[in-house]
Design a protein around this motif. Structure first.
Motif, short mmCIF file in Angstrom:
data_model
loop_
_atom_site.label_atom_id
_atom_site.label_comp_id
_atom_site.label_asym_id
_atom_site.label_seq_id
_atom_site.Cartn_x
_atom_site.Cartn_y
_atom_site.Cartn_z
N TYR A 175 0.81 -1.22 0.00
CA TYR A 175 0.00 0.00 0.00
C TYR A 175 0.84 1.26 0.00
CZ TYR A 175 -3.11 3.59 2.03
OH TYR A 175 -3.82 4.74 2.29
N TYR A 176 0.42 2.24 -0.75
CA TYR A 176 0.71 3.63 -0.46
C TYR A 176 -0.54 4.43 -0.81
CZ TYR A 176 2.03 4.10 -5.47
OH TYR A 176 2.07 4.08 -6.84
N ARG A 177 -0.64 5.59 -0.26
CA ARG A 177 -1.86 6.39 -0.34
C ARG A 177 -2.28 6.62 -1.80
NH1 ARG A 177 -0.24 11.04 2.55
NH2 ARG A 177 -0.45 9.73 4.41
N ASN A 178 -3.57 6.32 -2.09
CA ASN A 178 -4.16 6.56 -3.40
C ASN A 178 -3.47 5.76 -4.51
OD1 ASN A 178 -6.08 8.46 -2.40
ND2 ASN A 178 -4.49 10.04 -2.39
N LYS A 179 -3.13 4.52 -4.24
CA LYS A 179 -2.43 3.69 -5.22
C LYS A 179 -3.36 3.03 -6.23
CE LYS A 179 1.24 0.19 -5.46
NZ LYS A 179 2.12 -0.73 -4.68
N PHE A 180 -4.61 2.78 -5.86
CA PHE A 180 -5.48 1.98 -6.72
C PHE A 180 -5.61 2.53 -8.14
CE2 PHE A 180 -9.55 0.81 -8.59
CZ PHE A 180 -9.44 -0.57 -8.60
N PRO A 181 -5.83 3.84 -8.34
CA PRO A 181 -5.94 4.33 -9.73
C PRO A 181 -4.70 4.01 -10.57
CG PRO A 181 -6.73 5.99 -8.20
CD PRO A 181 -6.09 4.92 -7.37
N GLY A 206 0.13 -7.10 7.06
CA GLY A 206 1.30 -6.30 7.40
C GLY A 206 2.56 -7.14 7.44
N GLN A 207 3.67 -6.54 6.98
CA GLN A 207 4.98 -7.18 7.07
C GLN A 207 6.01 -6.08 7.34
OE1 GLN A 207 6.30 -10.13 7.35
NE2 GLN A 207 8.40 -9.34 7.30
N ASP A 208 6.50 -6.01 8.57
CA ASP A 208 7.42 -4.95 8.98
C ASP A 208 6.76 -3.58 8.74
OD1 ASP A 208 9.12 -6.98 9.66
OD2 ASP A 208 10.47 -6.72 7.97
N ASP A 209 7.35 -2.77 7.87
CA ASP A 209 6.77 -1.45 7.62
C ASP A 209 5.69 -1.47 6.55
OD1 ASP A 209 8.69 -2.05 5.60
OD2 ASP A 209 8.81 0.08 5.06
N GLN A 210 5.67 -2.51 5.74
CA GLN A 210 4.76 -2.53 4.59
C GLN A 210 3.42 -3.17 4.94
OE1 GLN A 210 7.09 -4.20 1.18
NE2 GLN A 210 8.80 -3.58 2.48
N LEU A 271 -3.94 -2.31 10.87
CA LEU A 271 -3.60 -3.66 10.41
C LEU A 271 -2.10 -3.92 10.53
CD1 LEU A 271 -4.39 -6.35 9.13
CD2 LEU A 271 -4.18 -5.26 6.88
N SER A 272 -1.27 -2.94 10.21
CA SER A 272 0.17 -3.18 10.30
C SER A 272 0.60 -3.43 11.74
CB SER A 272 0.95 -1.99 9.72
OG SER A 272 0.80 -0.85 10.53
N LEU A 273 0.03 -2.68 12.67
CA LEU A 273 0.36 -2.91 14.08
C LEU A 273 -0.17 -4.25 14.56
CD1 LEU A 273 1.50 -2.01 16.77
CD2 LEU A 273 -0.63 -0.74 17.19
N ARG A 274 -1.39 -4.56 14.20
CA ARG A 274 -2.00 -5.83 14.61
C ARG A 274 -1.17 -7.01 14.10
NH1 ARG A 274 -7.85 -5.95 12.64
NH2 ARG A 274 -8.16 -4.56 14.42
N ASP A 275 -0.77 -6.96 12.82
CA ASP A 275 0.01 -8.05 12.26
C ASP A 275 1.44 -8.08 12.80
OD1 ASP A 275 -2.09 -9.05 10.85
OD2 ASP A 275 -1.26 -8.66 8.86
N TYR A 276 2.03 -6.90 13.01
CA TYR A 276 3.37 -6.86 13.58
C TYR A 276 3.38 -7.53 14.95
CZ TYR A 276 8.06 -5.06 14.54
OH TYR A 276 9.41 -4.94 14.80
N MET A 277 2.35 -7.27 15.73
CA MET A 277 2.25 -7.89 17.05
C MET A 277 2.06 -9.40 16.93
SD MET A 277 2.52 -5.52 19.40
CE MET A 277 1.74 -6.24 20.83
N LEU A 529 2.97 4.63 4.60
CA LEU A 529 1.75 5.20 4.04
C LEU A 529 1.99 5.89 2.71
CD1 LEU A 529 0.34 6.82 7.31
CD2 LEU A 529 -0.30 4.60 6.34
N THR A 530 3.24 6.18 2.39
CA THR A 530 3.57 6.93 1.17
C THR A 530 4.78 6.30 0.50
OG1 THR A 530 5.16 8.45 2.20
CG2 THR A 530 2.82 9.05 2.35
N LYS A 531 5.10 6.81 -0.68
CA LYS A 531 6.31 6.36 -1.38
C LYS A 531 7.55 7.11 -0.89
CE LYS A 531 6.09 5.39 -5.78
NZ LYS A 531 5.89 5.56 -7.24
#
Length: 550
Positions: A175-181, A206-210, A271-277, A529-531
């Protein structure tokens, strides 16, 4: 003539090969029950993504290859399976997509275009393929460009020229913000070139930062979006095709609505925090609750990720902590329903000051004394983390992380930082968004959990009397605009000045950005969250004497 394809938008864990294979087997049972011809899983699903250098370890990739062979053998009677994983041919290591059918590995697709930008460095890990062919499942011939291969002209077109009637694209696309288009634009370009339907299958989790956001979708031969899965959630969905006049047409499915960028950013952080935990084995969280906006939103994210019963908030006041901050911190913790501890640091600070007094005699009090408070808080919080087995979160926003407005070994202490890639000005708006919104995936309470007084008051580290962030930094609206230019857009000083900013201010921010690299090098990972996120997106030397004099 019909064909049913089952898409498994699932959440693998890096290195959990047996668990990932079991997820695949469970999805295969659902596909078999639905009388599907094929089950498709995402890129590198067998080992999780991204594995980074772990996948270069022979014991690891050989383990994965054996596990995929075993999956093929155990799923002989039923639909074919497409699953991503590493492949070693005796000489080179490839990013592969395995096609399993009738108890064996019937085909392998090997990735050609290896991404070497932003968070990716596959060029140093895998060998690029020199060409691929389609494969046949029942009545359908399928081409599978793997992730990056579908972002470049050539691979999908070559497969179509060899007879591929649809494109099935397995992805590990973070993910990064507004990637779908952007994704949709590239996939429609492939459809326009091949004249065939395309399925974009992405993983989630989630995987680390991504954070892999899912959002898998299908477009028909005319480029029309006919099916789309939700973001940030696991789902298994069946896509049906009908062949008429010699061409496969995809049936209209369900086009799930995707939320706006504020909800997607917030869901990514949760989700990233939940999965990191969960993926590191931690079950509980603690954090320092200062009464400020950053710790308030991090506490809210933590509660939404794990539930209030698993979050401990700790107020560690000094003589400079205002009554407003004391009240705000307690109110926020109570609103969230989590455990709240009150641990004053005055006695410990006095002891440290006394210990250092002979050495500091004759020197004017200043930053060193201020930072003792922050480092003492870090020490106490880490002691609690060790004692209670709770992961400590750090709470610095992207603005502070960028310019080093944080104390290393103090408030930077912690194992994860959900807001590391969110500028301060967005933190304010994200708090307002959460106060007004609630979703089923949030484990925290509804309503305005973050007190308005926290959002409205001027930010302060409260390390000295009447301290305000703007004593040391430009106003956050100015700072964030300059940082967006320097960090996210790689603009020159001259270009940012041309936007209307004072050159002196831009140069000051640039200087702070570069001299803080050593702090970021030692900082906790956090949600991308961004590139332009700090870590893999932006890799700068710690020792760096260059400055932009333009």
């Amino acid at each position: 003539m019909t064909f049913r394809l089952t898409l498994a938008q699932l959440n693998p864990t890096v290195g959990a090969i047996a668990a990932n294979i079991q997820k695949a087997r469970d999805a295969w049972e659902i596909a078999r029950e639905a009388k599907a011809h094929m089950l498709a899983l995402p890129e590198m699903f067998a080992v999780g993504y991204q594995t980074q250098d772990l996948v270069r370890k022979p014991a690891f990739y050989l383990h994965a290859m054996r596990a995929i062979e075993s999956l093929a053998e155990s799923c002989a009677e039923g639909p074919a399976i497409g699953i991503g994983g590493p492949y070693f041919d005796g000489t080179n290591l490839f990013n592969a997509y395995y096609i399993l059918e009738q108890g064996r590995i019937a085909h392998r697709v090997l990735k050609s275009h290896l991404p070497n930008e932003t968070v990716f460095d596959e060029v140093r890990i895998f060998e690029p393929a020199r060409g691929n062919t389609p494969y046949k499942i029942g009545p359908m011939t399928i081409g599978s460009p793997i992730c990056e291969d579908s972002w470049h002209a050539g691979v999908a077109e070559s497969l179509a020229a060899q007879g591929a009637e649809i494109s099935l694209v397995p992805n590990g696309s973070p993910y990064y913000r507004n990637k779908f288009p952007t994704r949709l634009k590239h996939m429609r370009a492939r459809v326009a070139a091949t004249g065939t339907p395309l399925i974009y299958l992405n993983m989630v989790g989630g995987q680390d930062d991504q954070v892999f956001d899912g959002g898998s979708f299908t477009v028909d031969a005319h480029g029309k979006l006919v099916d789309r899965m939700p973001v940030f959630s696991e789902e298994i969905r069946h896509i049906d095709f009908v062949k008429t006049d010699g061409k496969w047409n995809v049936a209209k499915g369900q086009v799930s609505e995707h939320p706006d960028e504020w909800e997607q950013d917030y869901h990514a952080m949760v989700l990233s925090l939940r999965d990191y935990m969960s993926k590191t084995g931690f079950k509980k969280i603690l954090l320092g609750m200062s009464g400020g906006i950053d710790s308030a939103i991090v506490a809210t994210i933590a509660v939404d990720a794990l539930g209030p019963q698993n979050v401990r908030c700790v107020m560690l006041p000094s003589e400079y902590t205002s009554q407003g901050s004391l009240d705000d911190a307690k109110e926020a913790a109570e609103n969230l329903g989590c455990h709240y501890d009150f641990v004053p640091i005055a006695q410990g600070r006095a002891a440290i000051t006394e210990t250092l007094a002979p050495l500091f005699q004759g020197f004017e009090a200043g930053l060193a004394e201020e930072n003792i408070q922050s480092r003492l808080r870090g020490l106490l919080l880490m002691a609690m983390s060790n004692k209670f087995g709770e992961m400590l979160l750090t709470t610095g926003n992207k603005s502070e992380v960028a310019v080093g407005y944080a104390t290393i070994y103090g408030d930077m202490a912690g194992g994860y930082n959900p807001i590391k890639d969110m500028y301060k000005t967005r933190v304010f708006e994200q708090c307002r968004w959460r106060n007004a919104q609630h979703r089923d995936w949030m484990m925290g309470p509804k309503g305005a959990v973050i007190p308005v007084s926290i959002i409205d008051k001027p930010p302060s580290a409260e390390l000295r009397p009447d301290q305000k962030d703007e004593d040391s930094l430009p106003p956050y609206e100015v700072l964030d605009a300059i940082l967006t230019g320097l960090v996210d857009k790689d603009l020159s000083v001259a270009e940012i000045v041309a936007q209307g900013h004072a050159r002196e201010t831009v140069k000051k921010v640039e200087h702070l950005l570069y001299i803080s690299e050593y702090k970021r090098f030692q900082s906790a990972p956090g949600t991308r969250l961004t590139k332009g996120a700090f870590w893999l997106d932006r890799r700068y030397p710690i020792v760096n004497r260059w400055r932009d004099e333009g």
